[in-house]
Write a protein that holds these residues in place. Sequence first.
Motif, short mmCIF file in Angstrom:
data_model
loop_
_atom_site.label_atom_id
_atom_site.label_comp_id
_atom_site.label_asym_id
_atom_site.label_seq_id
_atom_site.Cartn_x
_atom_site.Cartn_y
_atom_site.Cartn_z
N PHE A 26 30.99 56.18 53.74
CA PHE A 26 30.90 55.19 53.60
C PHE A 26 32.15 54.92 52.04
N LEU A 27 32.46 55.82 51.99
CA LEU A 27 34.01 56.36 51.18
C LEU A 27 35.34 54.81 51.77
N SER A 28 35.60 54.30 50.32
CA SER A 28 36.66 53.23 50.57
C SER A 28 37.51 53.77 49.55
N ASP A 32 37.99 51.83 47.31
CA ASP A 32 37.46 50.74 46.10
C ASP A 32 36.31 51.79 45.36
N SER A 33 35.97 52.69 46.51
CA SER A 33 34.46 53.14 46.21
C SER A 33 34.44 53.82 44.91
N VAL A 85 30.01 58.41 45.14
CA VAL A 85 29.32 58.40 46.80
C VAL A 85 30.23 59.59 46.82
#
Length: 493
Positions: A348-350, A352-353, A357
């Motif tokens: 779920f890392l991106s 923009d994260s 996380v």
Amino acid sequence: MAVTTPVVKSSHRPLILTACMLSMFMAAVEVTIVATAMPTIIGDLGGFSLLGWVFAVYLLTQAITVPIYGRLADLYGCRKMFFIGTTLFLIGSVLCGFAPSLAWMIAFRALQGLGAGAITPIATTLIANVYGPQERAKAQGYLSSVWGVSAIVGPLMGAFIVSHFPWAVVFWVNVPIGLVAMAILVKYLPPDGQRKQHKLDLAGTGYLTLSVAALLLALLQAEVLGYWALALIVLAVVSGYLLIRQERKTPEPLFPLALWESKVIIAGNIGGLIIGATMMGISAFLPTYVQGVLGGTPLEAGTTLALMSIGWPLASMLSSRLMQATSYRATAVLGGVLLLGGSVALLFLSPDSGLWVARLAAFSIGAGMGLANTTFIVSVQNNAEPAIRGIATASTLFTRMLGSAIGTAVLGATLNLNLQYRLPQVNDPVQQLMEKATRNAMESHHLAALTESVAASLHWVFMVSAIISVLAVAAGLLIPAGDRPQTEPQRES
């Protein structure tokens, strides 16, 4: 084979545990503390092209000798082999500090590794010998937590030492720690019980050494060796076949048949392999994501990874109560679920994260490591007869080291293949993102495209790591239901 276990007074057990924790810390911290000091050492000695061998030769000699020392401890006594291994490690540490060149340091690091191969498995076995089944889980939890603590303390110690002292102190700091541990054991650990005369399976030892050395060299130096790595893998397979054939016909095999007749010991070895491979998914590649994709600082990457090292000892100490309240299987499966959950969270890392996380995933993976690793070791030790406890313990630790090497190779190849597919014309895109000056000089659209491609490539690494962690849950399910430290496990005939 009758083996008498030395009787230790209960008041002396905490002292023996302390000595074993000190010795484990000494061996565990060696890689991280030296890594921090290497830029200073290279500046003094030169030889940058040999840098990788400073670490590879230590891990190589350590991994090769772990199962050998485990078997020697069963045949000739844990106390004797511990002192031999620790002495070799300390001599190597002293010599590293006097190394006149990086080539000599590599030779002395090999000697260090030859000693370190004894410290971890035998210290772990000593605790199993002096604590009963119910107390063993708690004691091993403390011992296992040393790995998490060393991952935090090592870089800090290395940075402090090279800032205030000559770099040789990085190696010499081991000496007082090792001498204190040995002094405690000399005073409070009774001599080994009486044993029959034995012969080490020299042919099997030779085949094992050749097979493991060839495999680890192929995995650790694949980029340097090129197609020669395939020849080494063939050599490893052939040597492994000869080892199996030798083990079947020798009267006293290096790996006794009882190891392969117990579902618990088989589960422990599979679990060690999976834990080692999964661990590399976060240790090697999460800091890269934090700095390269999220644009974080080295401090932010370090503190994120430190959460794994915090989760490990906390869960290790909790594992004792969980094992006694539930069972080995339930605790190991819970550890596998936490590993899987942390690995999935990485997906779920991106770009923009936020860091939360990554940090949540790191803590979850560390907690899973602590629960699963401790449970596999304790269940193996409680299941193994005293006569093979040393090699049973060593085999679990050995498979974890082997898993780390395999995980590094597989996940590294996954990243490289993805980068070549997405960015075929870009030279070393990860390094470009990691270097702050280069990153700041990029145009915004080029930076965004590069970041997106590297992020997608790292997501495939995390995906493979998550798939591997599913096997950790499966390994826990291999443990027979109902076994726990309060009761003697049912050994299969």
